[in-house]
Design a protein around this motif. Structure first.
Motif, mmCIF file in Angstrom:
data_model
loop_
_atom_site.group_PDB
_atom_site.id
_atom_site.type_symbol
_atom_site.label_atom_id
_atom_site.label_comp_id
_atom_site.label_asym_id
_atom_site.label_seq_id
_atom_site.Cartn_x
_atom_site.Cartn_y
_atom_site.Cartn_z
ATOM 1 N N TRP A 138 -91.998 43.258 -59.032
ATOM 2 C CA TRP A 138 -91.687 42.429 -57.784
ATOM 3 C C TRP A 138 -93.126 42.389 -56.959
ATOM 4 C CZ3 TRP A 138 -87.041 39.789 -56.777
ATOM 5 C CH2 TRP A 138 -86.053 40.244 -57.692
ATOM 6 N N PRO A 194 -87.174 44.828 -53.451
ATOM 7 C CA PRO A 194 -86.209 44.298 -52.675
ATOM 8 C C PRO A 194 -84.840 44.765 -52.510
ATOM 9 C CG PRO A 194 -86.334 43.225 -55.103
ATOM 10 C CD PRO A 194 -87.554 44.313 -54.849
ATOM 11 N N GLU A 238 -80.716 43.380 -50.914
ATOM 12 C CA GLU A 238 -79.993 42.310 -50.813
ATOM 13 C C GLU A 238 -80.347 41.672 -49.393
ATOM 14 O OE1 GLU A 238 -75.367 41.026 -50.357
ATOM 15 O OE2 GLU A 238 -75.630 43.093 -50.763
ATOM 16 N N GLN A 294 -84.492 39.828 -50.211
ATOM 17 C CA GLN A 294 -84.789 39.482 -51.586
ATOM 18 C C GLN A 294 -85.666 38.226 -51.517
ATOM 19 O OE1 GLN A 294 -81.799 39.967 -54.310
ATOM 20 N NE2 GLN A 294 -82.743 38.874 -56.045
#
Length: 266
Positions: A218, A243, A245, A248
């Protein structure tokens, strides 16, 4: 190719062109002369007369080296000599991006967009003006007896306006295509953005590769140059954690390529 660019870093473009062409072209002028010559003659044993009508018009055309012309020449040079220029025209993303290295110049036709949370922050001044306008309307509604129950107080609106106005975030563009998981992203310098540019839809993007994000990793958008949203310690912490929730949308999933964007055009 006729080019209409919504973003073009002309300083970077001049640098690329000067390397390829051995310098920059100066303005030039050309002169065009259009003439007309009509004549008739009579020749007798004693008398000879010539009748003539000569005229000419002159036009001077001054020519400057326009940025769109430079970009077109750069694209032609890159595609005709990719090994020397490090140019990669992306037709098959899975293959073309797999072996891409930093420093390469890529040209890719894809769907461009600005992530929502970046769009809000990069337009902080406009959003602040909207909130202040809303606050003025609220005061007007209250003064004439309209019910303003549930609407934010003027003080709260002013505080939100000041908060958004304090941000001067560079826009971020992301390019993607339905046929591949690969994406490109990069920050834009506002001074090179054309008036009315939306960056939403199909475009062609050109940029120099600065980083490659492998599959399964990421990339924190706030780490892009020019954003300055978080200090280095906080960025490294978020990058390490990855990330959640709630945040993200602030990350880009690999595989992806970070670009120093030169141009976005149609």
């Amino acid at each position: 190719m006729l080019i209409k660019h919504d973003y073009l870093n002309t300083v970077a473009l001049d640098g690329y062109i000067s390397v390829i062409e051995g310098g920059l072209r100066e303005s030039s002028s050309s002169r065009i002369v259009q003439g007309r010559d009509r004549g008739g003659g009579m020749d007798f044993s004693v008398i000879k007369a010539d009748i003539g009508d000569n005229s000419a018009t002159e036009s001077v055309i001054s020519q400057g080296d326009h940025s769109a012309s430079k970009l077109s020449r750069l694209i032609d040079a890159g595609n005709s000599n990719p090994e020397t220029t490090g140019w990669v025209r992306v037709f098959e993303p899975e293959l073309d991006f797999a072996d891409i290295g930093t420093g390469a110049l890529i040209e890719w036709e894809c769907e461009i967009f600005i992530p929502d949370f970046i769009s809000y922050l990069s337009n902080g001044k406009e959003l602040a003006e909207t909130l202040r306008t809303f606050g003025s309307l609220r005061n007007t509604a209250s003064s004439i007896g309209l019910d303003t129950t549930g609407l934010p107080e003027t003080q709260s609106l002013e505080g939100m306006s000041s908060f958004f106005e304090s941000f001067d975030v560079a826009p971020v563009v992301v390019g993607e295509d339905d046929d591949t998981e690969w994406k490109v992203l990069g920050t834009l310098d506002k001074k090179w953005i054309a008036p009315g540019a939306k960056f939403d839809g199909p475009y062609r993007i050109i940029g120099k590769v600065t980083k490659v994000i492998p599959p399964g990793q990421w990339y924190l958008i706030a780490s892009l140059p020019g954003l300055n949203l978080l200090d280095r310690k906080r960025r490294r912490q978020l990058e390490k954690e990855g990330p959640t929730e709630s945040n993200q949308d602030q990350f880009i999933a690999g595989p992806a390529v970070v670009l120093d964007v030169l141009s976005i055009f149609r």
